[in-house]
Structures are given as C-alpha cells and as structure tokens.
Design a protein around this motif. Structure first.
Motif, PDB file in Angstrom:
ATOM      1  N   GLN A 179     -13.130 -15.522 100.390  1.00 34.13           N
ATOM      2  CA  GLN A 179     -12.745 -16.574  99.478  1.00 34.13           C
ATOM      3  C   GLN A 179     -13.608 -16.543  98.222  1.00 34.13           C
ATOM      4  N   THR A 211     -14.732 -14.788  95.098  1.00 28.61           N
ATOM      5  CA  THR A 211     -14.184 -13.720  94.285  1.00 28.61           C
ATOM      6  C   THR A 211     -15.239 -12.635  94.091  1.00 28.61           C
ATOM      7  N   HIS A 261     -18.091 -17.795  79.930  1.00 26.12           N
ATOM      8  CA  HIS A 261     -16.788 -18.250  80.423  1.00 26.12           C
ATOM      9  C   HIS A 261     -16.067 -17.127  81.169  1.00 26.12           C
ATOM     10  N   ARG A 294     -15.098 -17.141  85.254  1.00 25.20           N
ATOM     11  CA  ARG A 294     -13.747 -16.925  85.780  1.00 25.20           C
ATOM     12  C   ARG A 294     -13.738 -15.744  86.753  1.00 25.20           C
ATOM     13  N   GLY A 322     -14.859 -16.641  90.083  1.00 28.35           N
ATOM     14  CA  GLY A 322     -13.992 -17.537  90.845  1.00 28.35           C
ATOM     15  C   GLY A 322     -14.022 -18.980  90.403  1.00 28.35           C
ATOM     16  N   ALA A 323     -14.653 -19.303  89.253  1.00 23.74           N
ATOM     17  CA  ALA A 323     -14.700 -20.690  88.785  1.00 23.74           C
ATOM     18  C   ALA A 323     -13.299 -21.159  88.414  1.00 23.74           C
ATOM     19  N   GLU A 324     -12.981 -22.384  88.803  1.00 24.48           N
ATOM     20  CA  GLU A 324     -11.685 -22.982  88.485  1.00 24.48           C
ATOM     21  C   GLU A 324     -11.891 -24.252  87.671  1.00 24.48           C
ATOM     22  N   GLY A 325     -10.807 -24.704  87.032  1.00 26.81           N
ATOM     23  CA  GLY A 325     -10.873 -25.947  86.279  1.00 26.81           C
ATOM     24  C   GLY A 325     -11.558 -25.774  84.932  1.00 26.81           C
TER      25      GLY A 325
END
Length: 633
Positions: A290, A292, A374, A378, A381-384
C-alpha cells in the motif's frame, strides 16, 4: 537446515518445463545456487582450487562493486593469511582471467580497481540475481492480486536452484552467504505454496507439503499450509494430528508452544469452521505494497565507462547510513560535460536493490524546490491537497520518508538553498547531489562526501571511443586514438561527439579526424553535436557567472601555459594580486579552472585550464559578441 533433504520437493513445487529457455545465455553464466559453476555457450569452465573458487565467489557476491585486497584476503584465509597472501590473490585473479579468455571471452570481466578488484556483470548472468528479480516480480504480482502469474514467476525462480548454495566453496563467508540464500529459497517455497493454496490446489500440494514439514518441522508457516490443505481436502483428522505433532516437536526442541496463527487455525478446524485462506505471507505483502514505491531514475548511460574509484568511495560512505545520524550524502562535482550525472545515475541503478522503498530523481534546473517537493510527495503516495509553503511541504515529505529506505538523486544543484528542503532526516535514506556550485553550507552542516570528477584516463578514453564507434578503427590505430582522446580533453561528452562524427563518416580513419581537429580554428564546434553539446554547457556556465568574473574568464584564456599563478593572472587582468586571487578562486568554485598545488620559491598556488574550457573562453574573448552577454544585464 539441510536443503538436500527437500531436493525432490523443490523439483515438484519450483520447476517449470521451459523456464530456462526464456532467458538465453549471454556471455558468462555464473551459478551460485548450487555448486559454484561458470558456463559459456553451454560449456562448463573448470575453476580449480579452493582459493580460486573462494576469490571468484567473493567477487560474485559483491558483483559490480570493488572488493579490496584486504577484504579478499580476510575472506579467503579467515583472519590467518600467510605472508604471500597478496601474491596468491593476484595469481588467482590472473588465472581466472586466463580461464575466461581461453573460453573465448574478448573483454575483461574482472577489473583492477583501487584498492582491489571488481567483477563486472555487464553482458553476463548470475543465477542468484535472476532469482531475486523473479521473487520480487512475484511479490508485485501478488500485491496486485494476480496469483497465477505470481506463482509462475516463483516456479521459474526456484527452477534456477541446483542444490545447496555455493557448493564446493569452503570458507566461512561462503557458508554465511549460503545460509542466507538457502533461507531465501525456503521463503520462496513458502510463498509459492501459499499462492497454490489460493489457487485451489489443495490436494496436489499435499504430498509436497508433508515432505517439507518432515524436513523442516519448526517452520510454522509450512505446518499452517499443510493443516489448511489437509482440512480443505477432507482430511480433518490428519490436520489435527499435524497440529499435535507440531506442538510436541516444538515443546521438545525449543520449549515453546506453536504460534498463535497455528492455534487459531486448530481451533477453527475443531469447530468445523471452513477457514478462509488467511496466509500471513500474502496478507503482509499486500499491506506493505500500500506504500507507493517510486522508481523515477532516468535511463542509465549506455556508454558509461570507468569511475571505479569514485564508485568504491560512494559504496563505502553511502551504503552504510545506519552509523550516521543523518542520511548519508554524496556531492558529485566537476567541470561541464565531465560525466557527473552519468556517474550518479549509473551508481543509482547499480545499487537500486539496496533501496527497496524506491528511488526519487529531480533535475533541479526544471522547477523550484516547492514543485520538486510536490512531485516527490505524489510519487511517495501523498493524496489530497499539498502544503503551499516549502517548509510545510518538506515536513510532510520527511514524515513520509520516515522508516523507509529511499535513494534520492538531485541533479544540477546550484545552491544549498535549492536542496536543503529536499534532504531527508531518516537514516535509512541516501542522497546523491550533482552540480558545479561549491555548496559550502552543505559541507558545513552534513558529513557529506564531496567527489570531484576528473577527466577520464587514456585507457578509459580509448574505451569510450571504441564503445561508441562499434568498429575496429579505434583499435587499429591506437596512437591516433590516443591523440584524439587528448584533443577531446579526455572529457566524456567531447569523446562521444568525436566518436559520433566518425560513426557517420564511415570512410574516415581516426587519423583523419585528428588532423581535422588539429587544423581547425574552432575545435569545440567540431566536437559539438545537438543542443546539449559541450559548447552549449560551457555557454550556460558562462551565463551564470557574475559579469566581472565572466570578463576574467575570457581574459585569462590568454594564458596558455600548462599552469599559472595569481601574479601572472594579475598582469593579464590588470588588477592587484588579491583581486586576481578572488576572481580565480571564483572560477575554481565554478569548476572552470583547476587548482593544481603550490610551486615556486614562494609556494604560491598554481592553477590550470582544462584545454577545451580554455578554448571556449578564448572563443568568447575573440567573438564579436561575448558568450553569455545576453544575460549579464
């Protein structure tokens, strides 16, 4: 564990009829997953003598990395070497090279590299590396819920085994490595068994599992799989007996009861609850995936040559970050076109397996620090929504790196400010930075390794020309090839441009290009191909200079001596000695001049041009519009 006991089982669980046909042999085929062996074109090569086998094994276990003389001596004699140990190691190396040459290998596989030797796996194969790649692929497929292709990959991996690892190599280091490899084999067997159960092969796996549990009675996971297969095959009583036998064996052997997973499965069988497949191995792999795992490295340089000393230093400093409070850092610097990025990317690809949580790459010329953060967030695996301030984004980025082992490559850094928010705090990560700026603050705040990349040696330059040219012209005229390398300043970018010109001019000899370059009034133009040529890079470097320093850069090109001191420079520049030293040192910091030590009665520092850099400065001096003038306003 004696894996000879489960050889028949391995052939049942881990074989695939056509697996060997899928991977045709290239060059030498080294085998350590069984008795040590070397094959070429399907023919086995004889590597005789325990010392030769130990030396070859030590090099294979550290392939593409320099192994020092001292390390080889320690491995072969286990701390009690004879006085002739260095000579004996050198004889072993020479004998191995002769064996490979006699077999028809026309390139050097064991390379002399300070402070020892390196076995280059380029163009060759190693069964343990292929095994690791197939197991890793199976893990990815399992995480993607694709059990059938995952099982196929594991069958291919296990089919590579011929017996206990490193058979015939009698040394403590080999025994330790063999135990590690054999354990990896058993883990792969367990993973394959879990997948076969997931695919519903309960009955067909029963016999193999019974033999495995008999050979390895203390491996709880195998016993779990056997009980599950027995129950699902309608053999409830046998499953309970398997549990009781395991409990008795565990208490008698180690004084402990069986683990909670086995006890829970036993209770489910007692209650006749048809248990769902809850295999710890598969469940853990899916949870881990899970996170990334970024793989952002650019393609490795196809013509990368040499740099063994630099890579050995990087291995020594960067691959043992556990002993440091901060992540280990290397800063690779050098003049334009010298191969800083090639070295960083090549090392990153070679050691990527040491960073299982991913590799991040950023060309710092292509965006600001916040944009890079940024992108990294991403990829991790950063979301939002993402933080809009660099400090906040850096805090989140470092938090996501915590506990991970990630390699971060920051290319073309121009200042410490540009990289400081991109440096992790996790000791498991590692950072490679390339650039020409001095980055004094980085050196002050971190124990970073600073590597200045020098021009290639004459041998490395000839090898570069030969590898790009791909015909016999460079080898047929070695003297002309050496002259060409000198005219290219032994700079990789210029050498490749020269070879590319010869590649398109098939009717030219090497000497024809040499004479052309010697007669040319603008050698850099002859050695510039495309938008990213050496001249283009030097032009960019020129534009980045302060106007006063850029003027000094041009004027100092009048000094065509081998080297010069600040007094000579002051005369040319029309300044006092202190100002001349300041201007020169700024050019040294920009990697456009080299400090070459002290000389003369007064011991003043002396400086030197790289020839192609001086030719660029001289061209700028004589040009109607000075290079870089557009950006000096």
């Amino acid at each position: 564990m004696n894996l000879r006991l489960i050889e028949p089982i391995h052939k049942g669980i881990g074989s695939t009829e056509n697996s060997q046909k899928e991977f045709p042999a290239v060059g030498l085929e080294f085998g350590v997953l069984g008795p040590l062996e070397v094959n070429m074109n399907g023919r086995g090569l004889t590597v005789g003598g325990p010392r030769q086998r130990a030396v070859l094994s030590a090099l294979l276990l550290s392939f593409n990395q320099v192994v020092s003389f001292d390390a080889l001596i320690e491995k072969v004699w286990n701390g009690r070497p004879p006085s002739t140990a260095r000579t004996q190691v050198a004889i072993c190396i020479a004998t191995l090279r002769k064996i490979f040459r006699t077999a028809g290998l026309d390139r050097e596989t064991i390379i002399t590299a300070t402070p020892g030797y390196m076995l280059s796996l380029t163009g060759h194969s190693l069964d343990s590396l292929r095994f690791e790649q197939l197991v890793a692929r199976a893990t990815e497929l399992t995480a993607e819920n694709r059990p059938a292709p995952a099982a196929d990959a594991l069958r291919q991996a296990l089919a590579l085994w011929r017996g206990p690892a490193l058979g015939g190599v009698y040394a403590p280091f080999a025994e330790t490595e063999a135990a590690r490899l054999d354990e990896q084999r058993m883990l792969a067997v367990e993973q394959l068994t879990a997948l076969r159960l997931q695919l519903g092969e309960h009955q067909s796996v029963l016999g193999e599992l019974q033999a495995l549990v008999g050979a390895c009675p203390l491996r709880d996971r195998l016993r779990y799989y056997l009980m599950l297969a027995q129950y699902r095959s309608g053999r409830r009583a046998e499953a309970l007996t398997t549990f009781r036998d395991g409990m008795r064996h565990s208490i008698e052997e180690i004084g402990l009861e069986l683990g909670t997973d086995l006890q829970a499965l036993h209770d489910s069988i007692l209650r006749d609850e048809f248990p769902q497949l809850d295999v710890p191995g598969i469940a853990v792999q899916q949870r881990d995936r899970q996170q990334t795992v970024p793989t952002q490295l650019p393609e490795s340089d196809a013509y990368f040559i040499g740099r063994s000393r630099e890579q050995w230093l990087m291995d020594d400093v960067l691959l043992d970050g556990s002993a440091q409070n901060h992540s280990p850092i290397a800063y690779i610097t050098g003049s334009p076109g010298i191969g800083k990025t090639s070295l960083a990317v090549n090392w990153a690809h070679r050691t990527a397996h040491r960073f299982p949580d991913g590799q991040l790459f950023a060309d710092l010329r292509e965006g600001d620090t916040l944009g890079v953060l940024h992108r990294f967030l991403r990829q991790l695996g950063a979301e939002g929504p993402l933080p809009t301030e660099p400090a906040d984004a850096a805090e989140r980025y470092r938090g996501m790196l915590e506990g991970r082992r990630v390699l971060i490559v920051l290319d073309h850094a121009s200042s410490y400010t540009q990289v400081r928010h991109l440096l992790p705090t996790s000791g498991g990560c590692c950072v490679l930075i390339t650039g020409r700026a001095n980055l004094d603050e980085l050196m002050q705040k971190y124990r970073a390794l600073r590597l200045r990349v020098a021009p290639l040696s004459d041998d490395e330059s000839r090898e570069t020309l030969t590898s790009v040219l791909r015909d016999a012209r460079a080898e047929e005229s070695p003297e002309a090839t050496s002259r060409l390398a000198g005219l290219c300043g032994h700079t990789p970018l210029a050498l490749r441009a020269a070879a590319a010109r010869l590649l398109t001019k098939t009717h030219w000899r090497v000497l024809d290009l040499v004479r052309r370059l010697e007669r040319s009034g603008d050698r850099l133009a002859e050695l510039s191909i495309g938008d990213d040529s050496l001249r283009a890079r030097l032009d960019r470097s020129m534009r980045e200079l302060d106007p006063r320093v850029a003027s000094a850069y041009r004027e100092l090109s009048r000094l065509d001596d081998t080297d010069f001191d600040a007094a000579q420079a002051a005369q040319v520049l029309g300044t006092d000695l202190l100002e001349a030293e300041d201007l020169i040192e700024t050019l040294v910091d920009a990697q456009l001049l080299e400090a070459v030590g002290r000389g003369g009665a007064w011991g003043e520092m002396r400086y030197r041009w790289q020839e192609l850099v001086r030719l660029h400065a001289l061209h700028c001096l004589t040009a109607a519009t000075p290079c870089g003038a557009a950006l000096t306003d």
